[in-house]
Design an enzyme around this catalytic site. Sequence first.
Site, mmCIF file in Angstrom:
data_model
loop_
_atom_site.group_PDB
_atom_site.id
_atom_site.type_symbol
_atom_site.label_atom_id
_atom_site.label_comp_id
_atom_site.label_asym_id
_atom_site.label_seq_id
_atom_site.Cartn_x
_atom_site.Cartn_y
_atom_site.Cartn_z
ATOM 1 N N HIS A 200 0.813 -1.222 0.000
ATOM 2 C CA HIS A 200 0.000 0.000 0.000
ATOM 3 C C HIS A 200 0.836 1.258 0.000
ATOM 4 O O HIS A 200 0.440 2.280 -0.555
ATOM 5 C CB HIS A 200 -0.998 -0.038 1.154
ATOM 6 C CG HIS A 200 -2.117 -0.972 0.859
ATOM 7 N ND1 HIS A 200 -2.200 -2.224 1.389
ATOM 8 C CD2 HIS A 200 -3.159 -0.851 0.006
ATOM 9 C CE1 HIS A 200 -3.254 -2.837 0.892
ATOM 10 N NE2 HIS A 200 -3.856 -2.031 0.061
ATOM 11 N N GLU A 446 -10.749 -11.188 -4.578
ATOM 12 C CA GLU A 446 -9.320 -11.056 -4.252
ATOM 13 C C GLU A 446 -8.818 -12.158 -3.332
ATOM 14 O O GLU A 446 -7.689 -12.088 -2.847
ATOM 15 C CB GLU A 446 -9.007 -9.665 -3.678
ATOM 16 C CG GLU A 446 -9.899 -9.197 -2.560
ATOM 17 C CD GLU A 446 -9.585 -7.767 -2.103
ATOM 18 O OE1 GLU A 446 -8.570 -7.172 -2.492
ATOM 19 O OE2 GLU A 446 -10.394 -7.246 -1.300
ATOM 20 N N ASP A 470 -4.286 -8.403 -3.791
ATOM 21 C CA ASP A 470 -4.537 -9.412 -2.765
ATOM 22 C C ASP A 470 -4.708 -10.788 -3.389
ATOM 23 O O ASP A 470 -4.348 -11.793 -2.795
ATOM 24 C CB ASP A 470 -5.773 -9.044 -1.929
ATOM 25 C CG ASP A 470 -5.403 -8.079 -0.816
ATOM 26 O OD1 ASP A 470 -4.401 -8.337 -0.127
ATOM 27 O OD2 ASP A 470 -6.094 -7.067 -0.655
ATOM 28 N N CYS A 517 -9.181 -3.747 -10.692
ATOM 29 C CA CYS A 517 -8.733 -2.535 -9.998
ATOM 30 C C CYS A 517 -7.396 -2.747 -9.280
ATOM 31 O O CYS A 517 -6.903 -1.858 -8.610
ATOM 32 C CB CYS A 517 -9.785 -2.042 -9.011
ATOM 33 S SG CYS A 517 -10.065 -3.186 -7.657
HETATM 34 C C1 PEP Z 1 -6.275 -5.359 -4.569
HETATM 35 O O1 PEP Z 1 -6.099 -6.096 -3.586
HETATM 36 O O2 PEP Z 1 -5.920 -5.662 -5.724
HETATM 37 C C2 PEP Z 1 -6.903 -4.042 -4.398
HETATM 38 C C3 PEP Z 1 -7.237 -3.306 -5.432
HETATM 39 O O3 PEP Z 1 -7.097 -3.587 -3.135
HETATM 40 P P1 PEP Z 1 -5.938 -3.090 -2.183
HETATM 41 O O4 PEP Z 1 -4.688 -2.927 -3.022
HETATM 42 O O5 PEP Z 1 -6.376 -1.810 -1.577
HETATM 43 O O6 PEP Z 1 -5.813 -4.185 -1.190
HETATM 44 MG MG MG Z 2 -7.153 -5.737 -1.743
#
Ligand code: PEP
Ligand code: MG
Length: 602
Positions: A200, A446, A470, A517
């Site tokens: 993140h 995910e 994830d 995403c």
């Molecule tokens: C993911 O896990 O791909 C996602 C878009 O969510 P995050 O990166 O916030 O966990």
């Molecule tokens: Mg995620």
Amino acid sequence: MRKTTRKFPEARLEGIGACQGVAIGTAFLVDDPRGRVVRVYLPAEQVDAEVARFYQAVRIAQLQVQEAIERLQAALGAERAYILESHLLMLQDRSLGEQIEAFIRENHANAEWAVRDVTAQLLDVYAKITDDYLRERGSDIADVSHRIIKILSGSKMRDLNDLANGAIIVADDLLPSVAADLDPAKVLGFVTNGGGWASHTSIIARSLGIPSVVGVKNVAAVVRSGETIIIDGATGAVISNPSPETLRFYSEQRARQQQQQIFDIEERELPAITLDGIEVNLRANIELIEEIEAFRRFNASGVGLYRSEFLYSQAATGLPTEEDQFEAYKFLAEMSGRDGAVIRTFDLGGDKLHLEGFKPERNPALGLRAIRLSLVVQDIFRTQIRAILRAANQADGNARLKILLPFVSNLDEVREAKRIIAEVEKELRQQRVPHAEDVEIGVMIEVPAAVILAEPLAREADFFSLGTNDLTQSMLAVDRGNENVNSLFDPLHPAVLRAIKYVAEAAARMQIKINVCGEMASNPAQVLVLLGLGLKDLSMTPSAIPAIRRLVRSINMSAAENIASQVIALATPAEVHRYLQSHVPHLGAPFLTSAQLSKSTA
Ligand code: PEP
Ligand code: MG
């Protein structure tokens, strides 16, 4: 800005480029992920004053401990105060004070750093002691060190934006919430020992457009505060004490990038349509409301993922109120263009932000996070849903906001969330509060359980959003932020690709919409495979949009389908990488770094 008086030779390190861009600045070492202890290099004339500041802090600490001892003695009797008495003895220990003073003088160090360094050395010695009782005394040293540092730096966390103009932060690790507070106008970049491409902190760096390199082993041991440092977020290169030739080379690179940014803006109105006429939807992932500016700059068609949990790092009290949230979501609804905005409900926990009052977990990635946490602390979830439904009523129609549930691993979670959403709707209706009804509810795919259950989940959901970060982590059992396994974190692993294909086919069969995403949607070579697998709705970090738009405009969808059908049949990540490198070399590494690639194809 001050430089060290000692001149060291150029040193080159390599990591994973988290956010593209060359930054040239002055290194500032930061001690802990919260950015509390920063290494400052002091000019000679300030050293005496720093020593005095250190002794002053020790005197304040002594007074504090003395007072605490008296309070304890009065409340619980003399024998209970013995631990604090050992702290007092430590604070009165002349030789410890002298060692710290010597460190400040010899290294021109700030007092916080000297305390941290000298006590860390002592703690190393204590950790090796076999006698349990004596080894335990290490925690007293840590306690005393913490007390002095807190007095020196004030109880507040240091604002990293105040370091100096042109600072490049060098840290073992940075929390995503700390990265989110960085001001790109002041902090030129950062380098960390920890982290990975999809962690993140890296995602935040890309959102803010702060050049950064993560997973650089030993960086805090090699780079010194005050040195000139160059980081190249495209290649993962980190260079301290650059030679004049190196400086010239990277200054030219930086100028070229600035030119490219101008081209990117010029091309932003061009449609994202393949050569054979297939339209691809390009949306933006947003973590901070201010990013809506970048979203507009790159002309995304909507916000495909709003990571609402970052409202926590921005709220004054740590808990965003219904009104705070209403304002944020309303703003997104109004500003997010043709496709509106997808508000993902709080994805707290994991490696992200933590809710006050919950103990740190042994295994947070598999813990009480995201939808699981929302269903436990339902008040917080209800407040969020109220704010979303109220905001969805604004602007021009309900379709402008959608709800997305993160980290779903069980159909019951979706059913329970929908039940709560229906209850909140009813409550708003009864209270005659203007709100939207029938807002679309999506499910993030995910975790492997959601992949396998894609079909039944599709009956409950209005749309799917593939969270490839994830998903890669959980399919491969590889921590997305752990530098020791960075080379294993690979969204092009055949197992991940087959999972994606399975979900895409299930969504098509069940006739529900699906988008991607995760960070895969930001990487041209990976996007080529996604397109070939039938995923034509992509939400990405805003700054990636120009490169993905160029990719879409340069290919035939039939060629992408052919490539995807070839790679999906391969058995190892190395084969997938080799295939892409030989068939579409112009797209660059399927990952943004050569480091990862060379490891995975070795
Ligand atoms: C993911 O896990 O791909 C996602 C878009 O969510 P995050 O990166 O916030 O966990
Ligand atoms: Mg995620």
